[in-house]
Design a protein around this motif. Structure first.
Motif, short mmCIF file in Angstrom:
data_model
loop_
_atom_site.label_atom_id
_atom_site.label_comp_id
_atom_site.label_asym_id
_atom_site.label_seq_id
_atom_site.Cartn_x
_atom_site.Cartn_y
_atom_site.Cartn_z
N ARG A 169 -7.89 31.19 93.97
CA ARG A 169 -7.78 32.35 94.86
C ARG A 169 -6.45 32.42 95.60
O ARG A 169 -6.00 33.50 95.96
CB ARG A 169 -8.84 32.27 95.97
CG ARG A 169 -10.23 32.53 95.54
CD ARG A 169 -11.09 32.28 96.76
NE ARG A 169 -12.48 32.49 96.49
CZ ARG A 169 -13.01 33.70 96.36
NH1 ARG A 169 -12.28 34.77 96.49
NH2 ARG A 169 -14.29 33.82 96.09
N THR A 186 -25.44 27.54 94.21
CA THR A 186 -25.18 27.55 95.65
C THR A 186 -24.05 26.56 95.94
O THR A 186 -23.63 25.82 95.06
CB THR A 186 -26.43 27.09 96.45
OG1 THR A 186 -26.82 25.81 95.93
CG2 THR A 186 -27.58 28.07 96.33
N GLN A 215 -20.90 24.30 96.50
CA GLN A 215 -19.58 24.14 95.87
C GLN A 215 -19.51 24.88 94.53
O GLN A 215 -18.49 25.52 94.22
CB GLN A 215 -19.32 22.64 95.65
CG GLN A 215 -17.86 22.33 95.35
CD GLN A 215 -17.67 20.87 94.91
OE1 GLN A 215 -18.61 20.07 94.94
NE2 GLN A 215 -16.46 20.53 94.53
N ALA A 267 -21.16 27.57 93.63
CA ALA A 267 -21.07 29.01 93.89
C ALA A 267 -19.64 29.39 94.27
O ALA A 267 -19.13 30.44 93.83
CB ALA A 267 -22.05 29.40 95.00
N ARG A 268 -18.99 28.53 95.04
CA ARG A 268 -17.59 28.81 95.43
C ARG A 268 -16.67 28.77 94.22
O ARG A 268 -15.77 29.59 94.07
CB ARG A 268 -17.13 27.81 96.51
CG ARG A 268 -17.67 28.15 97.90
CD ARG A 268 -16.94 27.38 98.99
NE ARG A 268 -17.19 25.95 98.91
CZ ARG A 268 -18.28 25.33 99.37
NH1 ARG A 268 -19.23 26.03 99.96
NH2 ARG A 268 -18.42 24.02 99.26
N ILE A 269 -16.90 27.78 93.34
CA ILE A 269 -16.07 27.69 92.13
C ILE A 269 -16.27 28.94 91.27
O ILE A 269 -15.31 29.54 90.78
CB ILE A 269 -16.41 26.40 91.32
CG1 ILE A 269 -15.93 25.17 92.08
CG2 ILE A 269 -15.79 26.45 89.92
CD1 ILE A 269 -16.33 23.84 91.44
N ASP A 293 -17.17 31.93 92.20
CA ASP A 293 -16.49 33.07 92.83
C ASP A 293 -14.99 33.02 92.56
O ASP A 293 -14.35 34.04 92.29
CB ASP A 293 -16.71 33.04 94.36
CG ASP A 293 -17.99 33.76 94.72
OD1 ASP A 293 -18.57 34.43 93.84
OD2 ASP A 293 -18.42 33.64 95.89
N ALA A 294 -14.45 31.80 92.64
CA ALA A 294 -13.01 31.64 92.41
C ALA A 294 -12.66 31.93 90.95
O ALA A 294 -11.61 32.53 90.66
CB ALA A 294 -12.58 30.23 92.81
N HIS A 333 -12.59 35.59 90.50
CA HIS A 333 -11.33 36.12 91.03
C HIS A 333 -10.21 35.97 89.99
O HIS A 333 -9.45 36.90 89.74
CB HIS A 333 -10.97 35.36 92.33
CG HIS A 333 -9.61 35.69 92.85
ND1 HIS A 333 -9.37 36.79 93.65
CD2 HIS A 333 -8.41 35.09 92.66
CE1 HIS A 333 -8.07 36.83 93.93
NE2 HIS A 333 -7.48 35.82 93.35
#
Ligand SMILES: Cc1cc2nc3c(=O)[nH]c(=O)nc-3n(C[C@H](O)[C@H](O)[C@H](O)COP(=O)(O)O)c2cc1C
Length: 208
Positions: A19, A86, A88, A90-92, A94-95, A98
């Motif tokens: 990101r 959910t 970490q 989920a963050r990966i 999302d990234a 992106h």
């Protein structure tokens, strides 16, 4: 210009950057060459350096490569087990989503390559091949971070490695691609150490 980072800070803050890649800022060829010169100092199994880096900067190449990359990335994001991700993961995800939007805008795509292919080779040979290119690639990523550049090791395009080879003129039968590493200057240079398992769950003394 080098960031003011101690060796330990460099080792603990070289993150997977997706990101925070500033795709609007060009990356100077000389800066990349400095990083690759440092990467060449990594150890190699062969008596001669048997690995290469292919750097794609021209927009048409990045766009075509980006299409192959996106295909793998979309398949990864769409895995059924990722629907309820959910924390970490989920963050990966999302990234990754992106980067799917922006992969072809990232100014530099680096493809580490190794001479020879590992299909059907015994573990010993596979190990020598991979362990010759990966330390060099990681050195490149560390050197890049020290210069304000972010990067992320990705394997998404490898499902279409043959097409990427044709696109880039890589002799597929003789040369294996290891990854596609998008590289750009980062928005800000402050990165923190990543979440990791407690050391005693992965470190074994004297026996497993
Ligand atoms: C062998 C390997 C393959 C990877 N493949 C991908 C990939 O295809 N796409 C991607 O976005 N990240 C990929 N990564 C990056 C990892 O997701 C990343 O290293 C991990 O999220 C840890 O990031 P951190 O160091 O910032 O905590 C890969 C990393 C490794 C070591």
């Amino acid at each position: 210009m080098l960031l003011d980072l101690s060796p330990d800070e460099l080792l603990s803050t070289t993150r997977a950057v997706r990101r925070r890649l500033d795709v609007s800022r060009p990356v100077e060829r000389e800066v990349l060459e400095e990083c690759f010169r440092l990467a060449q100092q990594a150890p190699t199994a062969s008596f001669r350096q048997n690995w290469h880096f292919l750097v794609v900067t021209e927009p048409e190449g990045r766009a075509a490569l980006g299409e192959l990359w996106r295909e793998g990335a979309r398949a990864y994001v769409a895995r059924p087990e990722h629907a309820s991700a959910t924390g970490q993961l989920a963050r990966i995800l999302d990234a990754v989503r992106h980067l799917i939007e922006h992969i072809d805008e990232v100014p530099v795509h680096v493809i580490p390559c190794i001479e020879g292919r590992t299909e059907d080779e015994p573990t010993r040979v596979q190990s020598s091949k991979w362990a010759s290119i990966i330390p060099a690639a990681w050195s490149f990523m560390l050197a890049a971070r020290a210069r304000g550049l972010g990067s992320v090791w990705t394997s998404f395009h490898l499902a279409r490695e043959r097409e990427a080879a044709e696109l880039l003129g890589i002799p597929y039968e003789q040369v294996m691609q290891a990854a596609l590493i998008p590289v750009a200057y980062t928005f800000g240079t402050d990165f923190k150490a990543g979440p990791r398992r407690p050391l005693d769950t992965v470190l074994h003394w004297d026996a497993w």
